[in-house]
Design an enzyme around this catalytic site. Structure first.
Site, PDB file in Angstrom:
ATOM      1  N   GLN A 135       5.134   9.218  -2.644  1.00 44.06           N
ATOM      2  CA  GLN A 135       4.637  10.585  -2.850  1.00 44.06           C
ATOM      3  C   GLN A 135       5.718  11.513  -3.404  1.00 44.06           C
ATOM      4  OE1 GLN A 135       2.599  10.657   1.247  1.00 44.06           O
ATOM      5  NE2 GLN A 135       1.333  11.986  -0.031  1.00 44.06           N
TER       6      GLN A 135
ATOM      7  N   HIS B  57      -2.910   5.500   7.016  1.00 43.42           N
ATOM      8  CA  HIS B  57      -2.985   6.293   5.779  1.00 43.42           C
ATOM      9  C   HIS B  57      -1.706   6.093   4.951  1.00 43.42           C
ATOM     10  CE1 HIS B  57      -3.936  10.294   3.670  1.00 43.42           C
ATOM     11  NE2 HIS B  57      -2.697  10.016   3.292  1.00 43.42           N
ATOM     12  N   GLU B  58      -0.554   6.164   5.621  1.00 44.00           N
ATOM     13  CA  GLU B  58       0.726   6.061   4.889  1.00 44.00           C
ATOM     14  C   GLU B  58       0.979   4.638   4.405  1.00 44.00           C
ATOM     15  OE1 GLU B  58       1.903   8.774   4.015  1.00 44.00           O
ATOM     16  OE2 GLU B  58       0.885  10.023   5.481  1.00 44.00           O
TER      17      GLU B  58
ATOM     18  N   GLY C 247       2.620  13.178   7.719  1.00 43.66           N
ATOM     19  CA  GLY C 247       3.172  11.905   7.264  1.00 43.66           C
ATOM     20  C   GLY C 247       3.470  11.984   5.781  1.00 43.66           C
TER      21      GLY C 247
ATOM     22  N   HIS D 181      -0.591   4.002   1.206  1.00 47.06           N
ATOM     23  CA  HIS D 181       0.174   4.521   0.062  1.00 47.06           C
ATOM     24  C   HIS D 181       1.140   3.456  -0.474  1.00 47.06           C
ATOM     25  CE1 HIS D 181      -0.819   8.753  -0.463  1.00 47.06           C
ATOM     26  NE2 HIS D 181      -0.650   9.019   0.820  1.00 47.06           N
TER      27      HIS D 181
ATOM     28  N   CYS E 245      -4.428  14.678   2.260  1.00 48.94           N
ATOM     29  CA  CYS E 245      -3.239  14.011   1.729  1.00 48.94           C
ATOM     30  C   CYS E 245      -2.477  15.017   0.886  1.00 48.94           C
ATOM     31  CB  CYS E 245      -3.667  12.822   0.872  1.00 48.94           C
ATOM     32  SG  CYS E 245      -2.281  11.932   0.152  1.00 48.94           S
ATOM     33  N   LEU E 246      -1.153  15.052   1.045  1.00 46.00           N
ATOM     34  CA  LEU E 246      -0.337  15.986   0.266  1.00 46.00           C
ATOM     35  C   LEU E 246      -0.440  15.694  -1.230  1.00 46.00           C
ATOM     36  CD1 LEU E 246       2.812  16.098   2.582  1.00 46.00           C
ATOM     37  CD2 LEU E 246       1.017  17.839   2.372  1.00 46.00           C
TER      38      LEU E 246
HETATM   39 NI    NI Z   1      -1.375  10.711   1.834  1.00 48.77          NI
END
Ligand code: NI
Length: 178
Positions: free
Chosen positions: A51, A136-137, A46, A140, A94-95
């Site tokens: 991000q 999670h997204e 995701g 963000h 998480c990226l």
């Molecule tokens: Ni993330």
């Protein structure tokens, strides 16, 4: 399509609240394609627009695993409209917090209302990995990170680790004293 750089902790932009998308134009389609390509290349399951430093309420996801056929999904202005009482623990990463994984407990199932690429309203009920990814997204989009769900001790430890790494990576010229 292009791969865009992913911002990481301690970049303060990760704490911005993203703005709703109002215009469904070619620029948006390009952004969606870039987000998807960036997510696949990372690789991740995701990605939220913030991000890649774009503070818009957009999420791309693909919760398929291994040899399953790809299933790219686009969620514009997504909102969680229902969560199950039943909870589920998933080891999240998480990226934007690379190479750090911790168990996070969240509702096992969620219903999300969103706009698709054409601007049409859709609703999806998700469970399993997709339910976790969506929560999670969507965090963000509010400036949230999965580490916010951890104990204060664990969160402070990881924040400190990333702050130190960033300080080490800073150019020496920043440290000149006179
Ligand atoms: Ni993330």
């Amino acid at each position: 399509m292009a791969i865009r750089p992913i911002i990481t902790l301690p970049d303060p932009r990760l704490r911005l609240v993203s703005e709703p998308v109002a215009t469904f134009d070619g620029e948006l389609q390009l952004l969606l394609d870039d987000m998807l390509e960036t997510m696949y290349e990372a690789p991740g399951v995701g990605l939220a627009a913030i991000q890649i430093a774009v503070p818009k309420r957009i999420v791309v996801a693909d919760a398929t695993r291994g040899d399953e056929p790809k299933n790219p999904m686009f969620f514009i202005n997504p909102e969680i409209v229902w969560v199950s009482e039943e909870l589920f623990v998933y080891q999240e990463g998480c990226l934007s917090v690379p190479d750090y994984f911790e168990d996070v407990q969240r509702p096992a199932r969620v219903r999300v209302r969103y706009l698709d690429r054409t601007g049409a309203t859709q609703e999806i009920e998700a469970d399993g990995l997709l339910a976790t990814v969506l929560q999670h997204e969507i965090d963000h989009l509010e400036g949230g990170l999965f580490i916010d769900h951890l104990s204060r001790l664990k969160r402070e430890r990881v924040v400190k680790k990333f702050a130190k790494a960033a300080a080490r990576a800073a150019p020496v010229a920043d440290k000149v004293e006179a």
